[in-house]
Write a protein that holds these residues in place. Sequence first.
Motif: not given
Lengths: 83, 134
Positions: B81-83, B102-109, B128-134
């Motif tokens: 559901v969270t997805e 637009v939202m890159p992969s893994g985007w969260e609010p 945008w660094d996909p390895k960084k959790d930003e």
Amino acid sequence: MAETAIGCARPTGSVVGAQPAKSDDTTAIEQKETPVSDIMVGRPAPDFTAPAYHKGSFTQVKLSDYLGKWVVLCFYPGDFTFV
Amino acid sequence: MSASVDSQFVHKIWDEEELAKMIEAGGVPFPMIADAAGRVGQAYGVYDAEAGVNVRGRFIIDPDGVIQAMEVLTPPVGRKVTETLRQIRAYQHVRETKGAEVMPSGWEPGKKVLKPGPELVGHVWEVWDPKKDE
């Protein structure tokens, strides 16, 4: 949504605008072979109307009544199954 | 809203006898559709005629009635559901910005969004660094 009358007949959902299949129609078999679904992201969701249960009442749901709102439509195999 | 080939009467008993005990609100808050002949499922390409049931299809429909996302699973595995909520929030953000963000992969609010344009072509790696959790 108005509560709908309850009977023993088994009404079911139908796609809005779809023609009911005639049993004596010789083209029925041909129609079956035609895929009904033309589903694609970015395209309009097929409108439908169907009986439903909603918070204690039996109602009729029409998808287009929800225009203006975000809708999640979830299909699943069956009630009382496990997942 | 949800849909299966069960009747609205079975939906009622399932809600009352089982689901109400699993949901804090005390029952299913949305309409449970009776798709007895699978016609709605057929229209959405998720009716398995051989099994006589709808498979796990999930569609996110926007306020204009347009399908923005869909996911179809075979019966043994449930959804997350969270997805679904994450995807709805992402599409709501896209809609609010009229597609400017637009939202890159893994985007969260709350996380980084991208603004597509000629300057960004070939330079996504800089912002945008996909390895960084930003």
